[in-house]
Design an enzyme around this catalytic site. Structure first.
Site, mmCIF file in Angstrom:
data_model
loop_
_atom_site.group_PDB
_atom_site.id
_atom_site.type_symbol
_atom_site.label_atom_id
_atom_site.label_comp_id
_atom_site.label_asym_id
_atom_site.label_seq_id
_atom_site.Cartn_x
_atom_site.Cartn_y
_atom_site.Cartn_z
ATOM 1 N N THR A 133 0.826 -1.241 -0.124
ATOM 2 C CA THR A 133 -0.163 0.053 0.011
ATOM 3 C C THR A 133 0.827 1.080 0.193
ATOM 4 O OG1 THR A 133 -1.391 1.290 1.539
ATOM 5 C CG2 THR A 133 -0.045 -0.301 2.564
ATOM 6 N N ASP A 134 0.208 2.303 -0.600
ATOM 7 C CA ASP A 134 0.926 3.485 -0.350
ATOM 8 C C ASP A 134 1.161 4.088 1.049
ATOM 9 O OD1 ASP A 134 -1.516 4.228 0.118
ATOM 10 O OD2 ASP A 134 -1.663 5.972 -1.567
ATOM 11 N N GLU A 135 0.438 3.705 1.946
ATOM 12 C CA GLU A 135 0.265 4.044 3.158
ATOM 13 C C GLU A 135 1.570 4.058 4.066
ATOM 14 O OE1 GLU A 135 -3.305 3.197 5.420
ATOM 15 O OE2 GLU A 135 -4.355 3.190 3.628
ATOM 16 N N TYR A 158 -1.611 -0.669 10.836
ATOM 17 C CA TYR A 158 -1.771 -1.348 9.635
ATOM 18 C C TYR A 158 -0.549 -0.944 8.751
ATOM 19 C CZ TYR A 158 -3.183 -1.759 4.561
ATOM 20 O OH TYR A 158 -3.555 -2.102 3.354
ATOM 21 N N LYS A 162 2.314 -3.349 7.118
ATOM 22 C CA LYS A 162 2.521 -3.421 5.541
ATOM 23 C C LYS A 162 4.201 -3.081 5.318
ATOM 24 C CE LYS A 162 0.162 -4.618 3.030
ATOM 25 N NZ LYS A 162 -0.295 -5.876 2.100
HETATM 26 P P1 NAD Z 1 -9.557 -7.360 2.318
HETATM 27 O O1 NAD Z 1 -9.460 -7.290 3.568
HETATM 28 O O2 NAD Z 1 -10.654 -7.170 1.576
HETATM 29 O O3 NAD Z 1 -9.182 -8.999 1.802
HETATM 30 C C1 NAD Z 1 -8.169 -9.712 2.508
HETATM 31 C C2 NAD Z 1 -8.450 -11.238 2.409
HETATM 32 O O4 NAD Z 1 -7.463 -11.877 3.030
HETATM 33 C C3 NAD Z 1 -9.784 -11.584 2.774
HETATM 34 O O5 NAD Z 1 -10.353 -12.545 1.801
HETATM 35 C C4 NAD Z 1 -9.374 -12.470 4.059
HETATM 36 O O6 NAD Z 1 -9.944 -13.569 4.418
HETATM 37 C C5 NAD Z 1 -7.838 -12.998 3.682
HETATM 38 N N1 NAD Z 1 -6.875 -13.184 4.933
HETATM 39 C C6 NAD Z 1 -6.792 -12.463 5.864
HETATM 40 N N2 NAD Z 1 -6.034 -12.935 6.797
HETATM 41 C C7 NAD Z 1 -5.718 -14.195 6.267
HETATM 42 C C8 NAD Z 1 -4.803 -15.244 6.739
HETATM 43 N N3 NAD Z 1 -4.148 -15.222 8.020
HETATM 44 N N4 NAD Z 1 -4.635 -16.353 5.772
HETATM 45 C C9 NAD Z 1 -5.378 -16.523 4.845
HETATM 46 N N5 NAD Z 1 -6.080 -15.407 4.159
HETATM 47 C C10 NAD Z 1 -6.346 -14.202 5.055
HETATM 48 O O7 NAD Z 1 -8.165 -6.761 1.617
HETATM 49 P P2 NAD Z 1 -8.216 -5.831 0.269
HETATM 50 O O8 NAD Z 1 -8.714 -4.511 0.311
HETATM 51 O O9 NAD Z 1 -8.613 -6.641 -0.688
HETATM 52 O O10 NAD Z 1 -6.698 -5.775 0.153
HETATM 53 C C11 NAD Z 1 -5.730 -6.951 -0.321
HETATM 54 C C12 NAD Z 1 -4.507 -6.495 -0.377
HETATM 55 O O11 NAD Z 1 -3.945 -5.190 -1.028
HETATM 56 C C13 NAD Z 1 -3.876 -6.322 1.266
HETATM 57 O O12 NAD Z 1 -2.585 -6.646 1.360
HETATM 58 C C14 NAD Z 1 -3.864 -4.646 1.240
HETATM 59 O O13 NAD Z 1 -2.778 -4.239 2.217
HETATM 60 C C15 NAD Z 1 -3.446 -4.213 -0.098
HETATM 61 N N6 NAD Z 1 -4.036 -3.080 -0.495
HETATM 62 C C16 NAD Z 1 -5.296 -2.693 -0.189
HETATM 63 C C17 NAD Z 1 -5.698 -1.244 -0.729
HETATM 64 C C18 NAD Z 1 -7.166 -0.994 -0.587
HETATM 65 O O14 NAD Z 1 -7.521 0.239 -1.036
HETATM 66 N N7 NAD Z 1 -8.085 -1.761 -0.235
HETATM 67 C C19 NAD Z 1 -4.733 -0.638 -1.447
HETATM 68 C C20 NAD Z 1 -3.455 -0.946 -1.435
HETATM 69 C C21 NAD Z 1 -3.044 -2.124 -1.139
HETATM 70 P P1 TYD Z 2 -10.532 4.137 4.456
HETATM 71 O O1 TYD Z 2 -11.676 3.472 3.424
HETATM 72 O O2 TYD Z 2 -10.926 3.407 5.827
HETATM 73 O O3 TYD Z 2 -9.123 3.831 3.633
HETATM 74 P P2 TYD Z 2 -7.898 4.260 4.563
HETATM 75 O O4 TYD Z 2 -7.744 4.602 5.817
HETATM 76 O O5 TYD Z 2 -6.956 3.026 4.363
HETATM 77 O O6 TYD Z 2 -7.081 5.358 3.521
HETATM 78 O O7 TYD Z 2 -10.873 5.446 4.813
HETATM 79 C C1 TYD Z 2 -10.747 6.539 3.606
HETATM 80 C C2 TYD Z 2 -10.712 7.753 4.230
HETATM 81 O O8 TYD Z 2 -12.139 8.029 4.849
HETATM 82 C C3 TYD Z 2 -9.889 7.906 5.580
HETATM 83 O O9 TYD Z 2 -9.388 9.470 5.274
HETATM 84 C C4 TYD Z 2 -10.657 7.937 6.659
HETATM 85 C C5 TYD Z 2 -12.122 8.399 6.091
HETATM 86 N N1 TYD Z 2 -13.194 7.701 6.910
HETATM 87 C C6 TYD Z 2 -14.257 8.526 7.396
HETATM 88 O O10 TYD Z 2 -14.242 9.711 7.416
HETATM 89 N N2 TYD Z 2 -15.463 7.734 8.095
HETATM 90 C C7 TYD Z 2 -15.443 6.530 7.950
HETATM 91 O O11 TYD Z 2 -16.407 5.858 8.571
HETATM 92 C C8 TYD Z 2 -14.616 5.934 7.249
HETATM 93 C C9 TYD Z 2 -14.406 4.244 7.353
HETATM 94 C C10 TYD Z 2 -13.383 6.437 6.850
#
Ligand code: NAD
Ligand code: TYD
Length: 356
Positions: A133-135, A158, A162
């Site tokens: 992630t960019d975070e 988190y 990562k």
């Molecule tokens: P998500 O929470 O929707 O999905 C995570 C999946 O991992 C789920 O299916 C869960 O069951 C599985 N999982 C969790 N713990 C596990 C374990 N111990 N063993 C096996 N499986 C397990 O997450 P997402 O949003 O789809 O993100 C996927 C990846 O992309 C993550 O690594 C996250 O850090 C990265 N990412 C997400 C975003 C975003 O905006 N959602 C952005 C950048 C990177």
């Molecule tokens: P989120 O979807 O949790 O992603 P991330 O924190 O990983 O960027 O949140 C996106 C933005 O929205 C973040 O600045 C936090 C804000 N946010 C709210 O203001 N209210 C909420 O209930 C949630 C879940 C997020």
């Protein structure tokens, strides 16, 4: 006959399910094994349209279970791993940081080590691709942009977990020669995202006329990317990225939370046939998230320049499509928020390692 076998971890989650579908459609000759422990965020319904395919296999298992992972690797000849399984929600990481360390750090190290041992001596044609992630880069002020050279500066449990996992991936490359690649992506949006993240949570709350909890003043900025564009970037990087490299992925699409929420309210009013302005009345300012990063913005020019990837759709169109998907799939929303689907999975897949 399949020629390439890829292990995708976390394939039942939001991004993982889009990635599994993308690979099955784009590469019918590949075998795709989806390893997922089905936490609250994993949902096999996300993959119902592809689960019948002969080159797809689901394995229920936990990446923190080292002997299980070791076995899985010795029983299968994976050519590549695309690792997405993680705990992914910042607010949950504030409440339960250790779970994030266990899954995101220990789980990643288990996979790295299993791949290293299984591929020992012959890394040719192999690839371990870590999705990050960019975070990890921390928070920007009003100016600036994250590049691949930006020093790591995570603030939440988190992002710290990562960042740690990214360092372990690089360590396995530098120490053991494991062929790795990492990408760091901005916030994704689209169908099948668990309704705890901003966009699906607010769509669900507007639908149910519940308050929209905006943290702080809503001035934080995120760079949003259509999830299917993330899947296509992963495809390009998996096949053509260079070993040991990092690629940033983002949409050049920055929005303050409050502007995004107001746009979402306008779309929802229109789609639900409500009076203009009705959904915006649900906006409720609440206490800010602890350690809330002000701004993320990603420079993805390396990926665009070197590998020719570009986002496919504009945010306004993607958000409209996203709203349509959730409104067309209200049963999905009701199921994942009721927990009924988890009871079902517990009955269906009670023993670790059971495949389907
Ligand atoms: P998500 O929470 O929707 O999905 C995570 C999946 O991992 C789920 O299916 C869960 O069951 C599985 N999982 C969790 N713990 C596990 C374990 N111990 N063993 C096996 N499986 C397990 O997450 P997402 O949003 O789809 O993100 C996927 C990846 O992309 C993550 O690594 C996250 O850090 C990265 N990412 C997400 C975003 C975003 O905006 N959602 C952005 C950048 C990177
Ligand atoms: P989120 O979807 O949790 O992603 P991330 O924190 O990983 O960027 O949140 C996106 C933005 O929205 C973040 O600045 C936090 C804000 N946010 C709210 O203001 N209210 C909420 O209930 C949630 C879940 C997020």
């Amino acid at each position: 006959m399949s020629d390439t076998h890829i292990l995708i971890t976390g394939g039942a989650g939001f991004i993982g399910s889009h990635l599994v579908r993308h690979f099955l459609n784009a590469y019918p000759s590949y075998t795709i094994t989806n390893l997922d422990s089905l936490t609250y965020a994993g949902n096999l319904v996300n993959l119902r349209d592809v689960e019948h395919l002969g080159n797809y296999r689901f394995v229920k298992g936990d990446i923190t279970d080292a002997p299980f992972i070791e076995n899985l690797f010795s029983e299968n000849r994976f050519d590549g791993v695309i690792h997405l399984a993680a705990e992914s929600h910042v607010d949950r990481s504030i409440a339960s940081p250790l779970e994030f360390v266990t899954t995101n750090v220990i789980g990643t190290v288990n996979l790295l080590d299993a791949a290293r041992r299984c591929w020992a001596g012959d890394f040719s044609g192999k690839r371990f691709y870590h999705i990050s992630t960019d975070e990890v880069y921390g928070s920007l002020g009003r100016e600036g942009i994250f590049t691949e050279e930006t020093p790591y500066d995570p603030h939440s449990p988190y992002s710290a977990s990562k960042a740690s996992s990214d360092h372990f991936v690089r360590a396995w490359h530098d120490t053991y020669g494991l062929p790795v690649v990492i990408s760091n992506c901005s916030n994704n949006y689209g169908p099948c995202q668990f309704p705890e993240k901003l966009i699906p949570l607010f769509i669900n709350n507007i639908r149910l006329k519940k308050p929209l909890p905006v943290y702080g003043k809503g001035e934080n900025i995120r760079d949003w990317l259509w999830v299917i564009d993330h899947a296509s970037a992963i495809d390009v990087i998996y096949h053509r990225g260079n070993n040991g490299e990092t690629y940033n992925i983002g949409g050049h699409n920055e929005w303050t939370n409050i502007d995004l929420i107001r746009l979402l309210c306008v779309i929802m009013d229109r789609k639900l046939g409500r009076e203009p302005g009705e959904s915006a009345k649900l906006i409720t300012y609440v206490t800010d998230r602890a350690g809330h990063d002000l701004r993320y913005a990603i420079d993805s020019s390396k990926l665009q320049r070197e590998l020719g990837w570009a986002p496919s759709i504009r945010f306004e169109e993607g958000l409209e499509r996203t709203v349509e998907w959730y409104l067309d799939n209200q049963e999905w929303l009701d199921q994942v928020t009721s927990g009924a689907y988890r009871d079902y999975y517990e009955k269906m897949y009670s023993s670790s390692g059971a495949g389907s």
